[in-house]
Design a protein around this motif. Sequence first.
Motif, mmCIF file in Angstrom:
data_model
loop_
_atom_site.group_PDB
_atom_site.id
_atom_site.type_symbol
_atom_site.label_atom_id
_atom_site.label_comp_id
_atom_site.label_asym_id
_atom_site.label_seq_id
_atom_site.Cartn_x
_atom_site.Cartn_y
_atom_site.Cartn_z
ATOM 1 N N GLN A 245 4.891 5.613 14.049
ATOM 2 C CA GLN A 245 4.034 5.956 15.184
ATOM 3 C C GLN A 245 2.886 6.884 14.767
ATOM 4 O OE1 GLN A 245 5.264 3.436 17.567
ATOM 5 N NE2 GLN A 245 4.248 5.026 18.733
ATOM 6 N N ASP A 246 2.395 6.699 13.564
ATOM 7 C CA ASP A 246 1.309 7.523 13.041
ATOM 8 C C ASP A 246 -0.018 6.901 13.442
ATOM 9 O OD1 ASP A 246 -0.568 8.913 11.483
ATOM 10 O OD2 ASP A 246 0.841 9.208 9.843
ATOM 11 N N TYR A 247 -0.760 7.569 14.341
ATOM 12 C CA TYR A 247 -2.046 7.041 14.794
ATOM 13 C C TYR A 247 -3.171 7.344 13.808
ATOM 14 C CZ TYR A 247 -0.073 5.963 19.384
ATOM 15 O OH TYR A 247 0.693 5.428 20.407
ATOM 16 N N GLN A 248 -2.951 8.262 12.870
ATOM 17 C CA GLN A 248 -3.990 8.623 11.916
ATOM 18 C C GLN A 248 -3.903 7.805 10.632
ATOM 19 O OE1 GLN A 248 -3.524 13.253 12.914
ATOM 20 N NE2 GLN A 248 -5.135 12.867 11.450
ATOM 21 N N VAL A 249 -2.702 7.635 10.118
ATOM 22 C CA VAL A 249 -2.472 6.773 8.951
ATOM 23 C C VAL A 249 -1.433 5.745 9.383
ATOM 24 C CG1 VAL A 249 -1.721 6.645 6.550
ATOM 25 C CG2 VAL A 249 -2.997 8.640 7.339
ATOM 26 N N GLN A 250 -1.888 4.543 9.615
ATOM 27 C CA GLN A 250 -1.017 3.548 10.221
ATOM 28 C C GLN A 250 0.077 3.062 9.276
ATOM 29 O OE1 GLN A 250 -3.782 0.577 11.838
ATOM 30 N NE2 GLN A 250 -3.559 1.586 13.815
ATOM 31 N N GLN A 251 1.110 2.490 9.862
ATOM 32 C CA GLN A 251 2.247 1.997 9.091
ATOM 33 C C GLN A 251 1.794 1.023 8.012
ATOM 34 O OE1 GLN A 251 5.738 0.706 11.328
ATOM 35 N NE2 GLN A 251 6.127 -0.931 9.856
ATOM 36 N N SER A 252 0.781 0.221 8.310
ATOM 37 C CA SER A 252 0.298 -0.765 7.340
ATOM 38 C C SER A 252 -0.221 -0.110 6.065
ATOM 39 C CB SER A 252 -0.807 -1.624 7.960
ATOM 40 O OG SER A 252 -1.893 -0.810 8.393
ATOM 41 N N TYR A 258 3.020 0.909 -0.836
ATOM 42 C CA TYR A 258 4.260 0.462 -1.476
ATOM 43 C C TYR A 258 4.034 -0.823 -2.274
ATOM 44 C CZ TYR A 258 8.959 -1.536 -1.888
ATOM 45 O OH TYR A 258 10.111 -2.102 -2.360
ATOM 46 N N ALA A 259 3.215 -1.729 -1.742
ATOM 47 C CA ALA A 259 2.916 -2.975 -2.451
ATOM 48 C C ALA A 259 2.194 -2.702 -3.766
ATOM 49 C CB ALA A 259 2.076 -3.896 -1.568
ATOM 50 N N CYS A 260 1.482 -1.584 -3.830
ATOM 51 C CA CYS A 260 0.785 -1.209 -5.064
ATOM 52 C C CYS A 260 1.748 -0.677 -6.122
ATOM 53 C CB CYS A 260 -0.288 -0.156 -4.767
ATOM 54 S SG CYS A 260 -1.577 -0.717 -3.640
ATOM 55 N N ASN A 261 2.917 -0.188 -5.684
ATOM 56 C CA ASN A 261 3.939 0.302 -6.613
ATOM 57 C C ASN A 261 5.311 -0.087 -6.068
ATOM 58 O OD1 ASN A 261 5.681 1.682 -8.303
ATOM 59 N ND2 ASN A 261 4.554 3.604 -8.257
ATOM 60 N N PRO A 262 5.659 -1.376 -6.173
ATOM 61 C CA PRO A 262 6.907 -1.857 -5.562
ATOM 62 C C PRO A 262 8.173 -1.296 -6.198
ATOM 63 C CG PRO A 262 5.874 -3.582 -6.887
ATOM 64 C CD PRO A 262 4.888 -2.451 -6.797
ATOM 65 N N GLY A 263 8.036 -0.566 -7.296
ATOM 66 C CA GLY A 263 9.199 0.085 -7.884
ATOM 67 C C GLY A 263 9.534 1.403 -7.222
ATOM 68 N N ALA A 264 8.686 1.846 -6.298
ATOM 69 C CA ALA A 264 8.896 3.116 -5.607
ATOM 70 C C ALA A 264 9.971 2.990 -4.544
ATOM 71 C CB ALA A 264 7.592 3.577 -4.960
ATOM 72 N N GLY A 265 10.542 4.131 -4.159
ATOM 73 C CA GLY A 265 11.356 4.170 -2.962
ATOM 74 C C GLY A 265 10.429 4.107 -1.757
ATOM 75 N N PHE A 266 10.863 3.488 -0.670
ATOM 76 C CA PHE A 266 9.977 3.304 0.489
ATOM 77 C C PHE A 266 10.766 3.470 1.775
ATOM 78 C CE2 PHE A 266 7.549 0.189 3.299
ATOM 79 C CZ PHE A 266 6.550 1.104 3.591
ATOM 80 N N SER A 267 10.221 4.275 2.678
ATOM 81 C CA SER A 267 10.907 4.528 3.944
ATOM 82 C C SER A 267 9.915 4.537 5.100
ATOM 83 C CB SER A 267 11.646 5.868 3.895
ATOM 84 O OG SER A 267 12.254 6.174 5.139
ATOM 85 N N ILE A 268 10.107 3.648 6.047
ATOM 86 C CA ILE A 268 9.382 3.695 7.315
ATOM 87 C C ILE A 268 10.279 4.418 8.309
ATOM 88 C CG2 ILE A 268 8.458 2.383 9.253
ATOM 89 C CD1 ILE A 268 6.680 2.172 6.892
ATOM 90 N N ILE A 269 9.833 5.554 8.813
ATOM 91 C CA ILE A 269 10.667 6.361 9.712
ATOM 92 C C ILE A 269 10.311 6.036 11.159
ATOM 93 C CG2 ILE A 269 11.293 8.690 10.421
ATOM 94 C CD1 ILE A 269 10.806 9.612 7.586
ATOM 95 N N PRO A 270 11.238 5.449 11.900
ATOM 96 C CA PRO A 270 10.953 5.041 13.279
ATOM 97 C C PRO A 270 10.528 6.223 14.150
ATOM 98 C CG PRO A 270 13.014 4.082 12.508
ATOM 99 C CD PRO A 270 12.614 5.089 11.482
ATOM 100 N N GLY A 271 9.408 6.058 14.828
ATOM 101 C CA GLY A 271 8.960 7.049 15.800
ATOM 102 C C GLY A 271 8.233 8.246 15.243
ATOM 103 N N MET A 272 8.192 8.431 13.922
ATOM 104 C CA MET A 272 7.538 9.627 13.363
ATOM 105 C C MET A 272 6.024 9.486 13.405
ATOM 106 S SD MET A 272 8.170 11.625 9.730
ATOM 107 C CE MET A 272 7.065 10.643 8.696
ATOM 108 N N ASN A 273 5.360 10.570 13.835
ATOM 109 C CA ASN A 273 3.905 10.544 13.895
ATOM 110 C C ASN A 273 3.300 11.313 12.720
ATOM 111 O OD1 ASN A 273 4.123 13.265 14.568
ATOM 112 N ND2 ASN A 273 3.430 13.015 16.672
ATOM 113 N N HIS A 274 2.009 11.599 12.780
ATOM 114 C CA HIS A 274 1.322 12.173 11.628
ATOM 115 C C HIS A 274 1.717 13.620 11.356
ATOM 116 C CE1 HIS A 274 -1.667 11.793 8.510
ATOM 117 N NE2 HIS A 274 -2.211 12.928 8.869
#
Length: 311
Positions: A245-252, A258-274
């Motif tokens: 829910q980040d309106y300043q830096v969107q989930q995309s 992450y697509a630029c470094n697919p070996g990284a750990g990646f977490s989308i946190i539901p509901g978290m804003n900026h």
Amino acid sequence: MYRLLMLFTFFLFNHVLSAQNEEPVTLHTATGDLYGSLIVPANRPRFDLVILQAGSGPTDRRGNNPLGVNADSYWMLAHELAKNNIATLLIDKRGIAASKNAGKDESKLVFDDFIKDLEDWAALLKKDKRVQKLVLAGHSEGSLIAMVAAQKVKVSKYISIAGPAKSIDQIINWQLEQQAPVLAPAADSLFKRLKKGEKIDSVPPLLSSLFRPSIQPYMVSWMKYSPCAEIKKIKVPVLIVQGSQDYQVQQSEGEELYACNPGAGFSIIPGMNHVLKKSPGNFAEDRATYTQPALPIVPQLVADMVTFIKK
């Protein structure tokens, strides 16, 4: 009964506070001293350490900004990490808050100044014998600063929190296309001229805040870095954290990074804003969380960081 409850609450509150200490830290630079707070777990002779690079603008060590942010997000994050035997260095950037006197004239400030400052903070804290793992983390604009610094100093891990994948000129152009489409073509043209090394003396009034002559050196030095390219260069383990829910830096943006470094750990946190808090779900109510310092940060952010740092 009420008196007993109040006494218990007072004891619990003080016990939580006693689980961590705040130590002032000073970094001496050629243009003045920079100041920070080291939040450390109490009674622990050894601990891991996160150096947290603040986001854009006049954001201070607590995560607050006189332009409309009073959320204490960094402060809360540091104290939650301390409960897990992880210390955090919170920094007032040069020119900001306690580090105001170390600020440079705007026309002489460049993006690399903040990268160098973070390198120097890391070098200073590496001398602390209590520190085990040293982790660089950056929020928002600070994600890119820490990303580049993590290539220059020896650290254990790197964390991006709400960090964009695109360069700043691409981000601003996109924002203008959404919010002021009539200005987008002019801004795109000005960015292209800056990339060619041109100095722009005449700027449309509505774009003066972005392209005034005194800020052009900073913009040129900033947009030469692409987060997507830089994150590929990091040799240590990487964690990318993004709120849904980040309106300043969107989930995309997080997904693209992450697509630029697919070996990284990646977490989308539901509901978290900026500002790292639970968003009510619409823009107006989300903005209200920016000025609620009592509102806690999202617990999953702490859990994800602790798991990554400790593994």
